[in-house]
Design a protein around this motif. Sequence first.
Motif, PDB file in Angstrom:
ATOM      1  N   GLY A   1      -5.249   4.674  -6.398  1.00 19.60           N
ATOM      2  CA  GLY A   1      -4.465   3.772  -5.555  1.00 19.60           C
ATOM      3  C   GLY A   1      -5.340   2.920  -4.652  1.00 19.60           C
ATOM      4  O   GLY A   1      -5.068   1.729  -4.455  1.00 19.60           O
ATOM      5  N   ARG A   2      -6.404   3.493  -4.132  1.00 19.87           N
ATOM      6  CA  ARG A   2      -7.322   2.728  -3.282  1.00 19.87           C
ATOM      7  C   ARG A   2      -8.051   1.659  -4.091  1.00 19.87           C
ATOM      8  O   ARG A   2      -8.282   0.549  -3.609  1.00 19.87           O
TER       9      ARG A   2
ATOM     10  N   LYS B   1       0.828  -1.208   0.000  1.00 18.11           N
ATOM     11  CA  LYS B   1       0.000   0.000   0.000  1.00 18.11           C
ATOM     12  C   LYS B   1       0.863   1.258   0.000  1.00 18.11           C
ATOM     13  O   LYS B   1       0.512   2.260  -0.628  1.00 18.11           O
ATOM     14  N   GLY B   2       2.009   1.201   0.665  1.00 18.08           N
ATOM     15  CA  GLY B   2       2.907   2.347   0.685  1.00 18.08           C
ATOM     16  C   GLY B   2       3.547   2.634  -0.659  1.00 18.08           C
ATOM     17  O   GLY B   2       4.066   3.729  -0.877  1.00 18.08           O
TER      18      GLY B   2
ATOM     19  N   LYS C   1      -1.293   7.630  -3.615  1.00 20.13           N
ATOM     20  CA  LYS C   1      -2.135   8.006  -2.479  1.00 20.13           C
ATOM     21  C   LYS C   1      -3.335   8.812  -2.979  1.00 20.13           C
ATOM     22  O   LYS C   1      -3.468  10.003  -2.728  1.00 20.13           O
ATOM     23  N   ASN C   2      -4.211   8.164  -3.744  1.00 22.66           N
ATOM     24  CA  ASN C   2      -5.412   8.812  -4.259  1.00 22.66           C
ATOM     25  C   ASN C   2      -6.476   7.754  -4.515  1.00 22.66           C
ATOM     26  O   ASN C   2      -6.298   6.590  -4.150  1.00 22.66           O
TER      27      ASN C   2
END
Length: 145
Positions: A117-118, A108-109, A113-114
């Motif tokens: 990405g989710r 996940k890292g 981060k948007n």
Amino acid sequence: MKKYTYSAKDSDNQNKWWVVNAEGAILGRLASQVAAALRGKNNPLYTPHADLGDSVVVINAEKIVLTGRKMDQKNYYRHSGYIGGLKTITAKKLIEKRPEDVIRFAVKGMLPKNSLGRRIFKKLKVYAGDQHPHEAQQPETMSIQ
């Protein structure tokens, strides 16, 4: 005659399934290759704003390897939301308690981060043992270097 660059869309995705055996694999190397497959960077149609990646199933998460002294020194943090509510757990205890989460946090890292990405992260399936319920998707084996 004008030539245009083709920009792929989400509907162009073929969505293959891969199975990765984490037994003896180093956490960071495994996570970076899984993140690249989820994102679709191995696809010639790769487009940064589109979800063209594949689904990945990781098995044997409990047998992952951390190099150096990370087992004792690496900490994972979460917060309860209350004052002084910071919770800490070492990598060794997390692997004993929930080995799937170690791989999930690492992958996940490495994703955006948007909202894309989710959405991509939902295509990652991690299991502690060597059994998984995704045989119907006929996953191919992905080797980790």
